[in-house]
Design a protein around this motif. Structure first.
Motif, PDB file in Angstrom:
ATOM      1  N   LYS A 167     -11.834   1.142   7.422  1.00 54.16           N
ATOM      2  CA  LYS A 167     -10.732   1.977   6.950  1.00 54.16           C
ATOM      3  C   LYS A 167     -10.370   3.013   7.999  1.00 54.16           C
ATOM      4  O   LYS A 167     -11.218   3.780   8.428  1.00 54.16           O
ATOM      5  N   HIS A 201      -1.532   2.567   0.673  1.00 53.04           N
ATOM      6  CA  HIS A 201      -0.497   3.472   0.136  1.00 53.04           C
ATOM      7  C   HIS A 201       0.906   2.907   0.386  1.00 53.04           C
ATOM      8  O   HIS A 201       1.648   2.713  -0.552  1.00 53.04           O
ATOM      9  N   ASP A 232      -6.694   5.234  -5.888  1.00 51.32           N
ATOM     10  CA  ASP A 232      -6.999   6.328  -4.965  1.00 51.32           C
ATOM     11  C   ASP A 232      -7.847   7.410  -5.644  1.00 51.32           C
ATOM     12  O   ASP A 232      -7.876   8.541  -5.184  1.00 51.32           O
ATOM     13  N   HIS A 292      -8.634   0.726  -4.203  1.00 52.44           N
ATOM     14  CA  HIS A 292      -8.736   1.899  -3.317  1.00 52.44           C
ATOM     15  C   HIS A 292      -9.282   3.090  -4.107  1.00 52.44           C
ATOM     16  O   HIS A 292      -8.561   3.725  -4.870  1.00 52.44           O
ATOM     17  N   HIS A 350     -12.302   6.499  -3.876  1.00 58.04           N
ATOM     18  CA  HIS A 350     -13.315   7.292  -3.173  1.00 58.04           C
ATOM     19  C   HIS A 350     -14.361   7.576  -4.245  1.00 58.04           C
ATOM     20  O   HIS A 350     -14.293   8.574  -4.956  1.00 58.04           O
TER      21      HIS A 350
HETATM   22 ZN   LIG Z   1      -7.618   7.253  -0.395  1.00 56.63          ZN
END
Ligand SMILES: [Zn+2]
Length: 559
Positions: free
Chosen positions: A302, A386, A449, A90, A92
């Motif tokens: 997502k 998460h 993340d 995960h 970005h």
């Molecule tokens: Zn995220």
């Protein structure tokens, strides 16, 4: 429709590599390593052989040395650990790349420092350019939210949109609010907050869905700037042993990746997810041109159920301990989430949903259960991203429903500093519940993340194994009963994450015939005191048989 079928058939040919034959030359061997294979039938070995982009053997140093030809590259690991390439489930990715090269606010400890850094960065930009990134954390200076009047006088004509490090709120200056058309007359937004002063004027802070008011006004960065961010992100992740990322992003991001892939600028592999609400576009895109190849493939869809704990926007079953009238919010309606999940599932697509609060997690598990009942059995691999604050009753449901918990252990030692004040002790017991989820039979996929947290798997392993919060206040671990072992954490970062992106047949463990994606680490993580795990360093990262990172030039020597 004939054309898409032909395209699909061609793609199938492209993604199928020729089978390894006995005559394929061995291009590289690594000997004298502590090889943790991730393969439960043979967990440890001490050497590997590589042929092209594929693992040709996993075995003893003596066996593997015999396979070397005169021009085979021989790497002596001198007892270092060798593990399958880390898959960060995960990230970005481009946000990470942009963040590497934009204003750094993460460790600004006072409002004055916050302002000074934005001022200094603004001075380096061409006229009118947007100032983005930031990753500020107002808890470092006592919790007062920043305001646009702190920075207006030092940013001039540069619109500013700098985010909190969890990505669930941001600060706009007056120029950015003007560019976005946000004023005191702007009505509030469902699932979001426009923070206002006593007189009703926006202070510049926008939370969750209200953030879109400004983000939709931000022009795309020029392609050269995107490419720079991409390259910076690639160099950064491979230096941390990451050989694949699951990117949570947009169709535009996918186009940036495709441009980089065409130009030969991939170092690590990417599985790219696109927004859940666009599932029909994904269905049509895959029908027209397939999913991609082993370097870049389109992953799942997502979606978001709720916000974050730090912003008090995680959807909870009961109110926050420190805000007894507030139990968070949903950022999409249950009806929409169901309709998208159902549509995507009927189209054979994978659904990946962000859910942090116990109410959000339960809602999405309910939707997954309903859709599975309606559509029948299938290898669908639904994911909850998460999965932070799980109600105890919902823990067994992950395994029962085959839902993957895609978690980011570093958040546990970061949020663990303050989470108990927000949700109390009882709910903290099933927060980042790695042990309980694994014991219930859940498949775990670990990630970072990034750019919310560092994309450093070794730090994530340290976090999952020690649960020692960053403030040093929990030396034996915060909620220590939820700790897991080094090997369990390794599995979640390798074969578990590979499974989460349907990649486990070619990636995620060191087995003959799989892709040669691996990492050499300077010490055996299973043999050192756990508090020293985060001192371990990546020595070398190899993706598809190619060395993409070495710590020192002499680490790549022949011996
Ligand atoms: Zn995220």
């Amino acid at each position: 429709m004939r054309a898409p079928l032909i395209a699909l058939a061609l793609l199938a040919l492209l993604v199928t590599t020729p089978p390894h034959t006995a005559s394929s030359p061995v291009t590289m061997v690594v000997v004298n390593a502590r090889v943790w294979t991730g393969d439960s039938t043979r967990p440890w070995a001490d050497a590997i052989a590589v042929s092209g982009d594929t693992l040709a053997a996993v075995g003893s140093s003596a066996e593997v040395r015999k396979m070397a030809a005169p021009d085979t590259r021989i790497i002596d690991a001198h007892g270092a650990m060798l593990v399958p390439g880390f898959i960060d489930a995960h990230v970005h990715f481009l946000d990470g790349g942009f963040a590497l090269s934009s204003v750094q606010l993460r460790d600004a400890k006072t409002p004055a420092e916050f302002v000074r850094r934005i001022e200094a960065y603004a001075a380096t930009l061409p006229k009118g350019a947007w100032i983005l990134g930031g990753d500020w954390d107002h808890t470092l200076w006592g919790g007062e939210l920043p305001r646009r009047d702190w920075i207006d006088s030092v940013t001039g004509d540069h619109p500013v949109w700098v985010g909190r490090l969890d990505g669930h709120m941001g600060l706009a200056n007056t120029a950015a609010l003007r560019a976005a058309g946000v004023s005191r007359a702007t009505p509030d937004v469902d699932g979001g907050t426009i923070v206002r002063d006593a007189s009703g004027e926006p202070t510049g802070v926008l939370k969750d869905n209200a953030m879109g008011l400004v983000t939709k006004a931000i022009p795309d960065a020029p392609p050269e700037v995107e490419d720079r961010a991409f390259d910076a992100a690639m160099a950064y992740v491979v230096a941390r042993g990451v050989t694949q990322v699951d990117h949570m992003g947009t169709w535009h991001d996918l186009a940036v990746f495709e441009r980089a892939h065409k130009a030969g600028r991939m170092k690590a592999r990417i599985s790219a997810a696109v927004p859940l609400a666009t599932w029909e576009r994904l269905r049509d895109t895959i029908a027209a041109r397939g999913r991609g190849d082993a370097w870049l493939h389109i992953g799942g869809l997502k979606g978001f159920v709720d916000g974050s704990l730090g912003s008090h926007t995680a959807a909870m079953l009961a109110p926050f301990t420190d805000a007894p009238k507030d139990s968070g919010l949903l950022v999409n309606t249950p009806e929409d989430l169901y309709a998208w999940t159902s549509g995507a599932d009927k189209a054979g697509l994978q659904v990946i949903c962000h859910a942090i609060g116990d109410r959000a997690i339960r809602l999405q598990l309910d939707i997954y259960q309903r859709v599975e009942q309606e559509d029948g059995p299938r290898d669908r691999r639904f994911r909850i991203e998460h999965a932070q604050h799980v109600a105890p009753a919902d823990i067994p449901r992950f395994a029962q429903l085959g839902v993957i918990a895609s978690m980011q252990p570093y958040h546990a030692i970061d949020d663990g500093r303050w989470a108990e004040a927000v949700i109390g002790h009882e709910r903290s017991k099933t927060t980042y519940a790695f042990r309980s989820l694994l014991d219930a039979g859940t498949r775990l996929a670990f990630g970072s993340d990034w750019d919310v947290a560092p994309p450093t798997p070794i730090d994530g392993i340290y976090a999952a194994v020690t649960r020692r919060t960053l403030d040093g206040k929990n030396p034996n671990g915060w909620i220590p009963e939820q700790k897991i072992t080094v090997e369990e954490a390794l599995r979640a970062y390798t074969i578990g994450a590979a499974y989460a992106s349907f990649d486990e047949k070619r990636k995620g463990s060191l087995v003959k015939g799989k892709l040669a994606d691996f990492v050499i680490i300077d010490r055996d993580l299973t043999k050192i005191p756990v508090e020293q795990i985060r001192d371990a360093e990546v020595v070398m990262t190899v993706v598809g048989g190619t060395v993409v990172y070495t710590r020192h030039a002499d680490d790549s020597r022949r011996s």
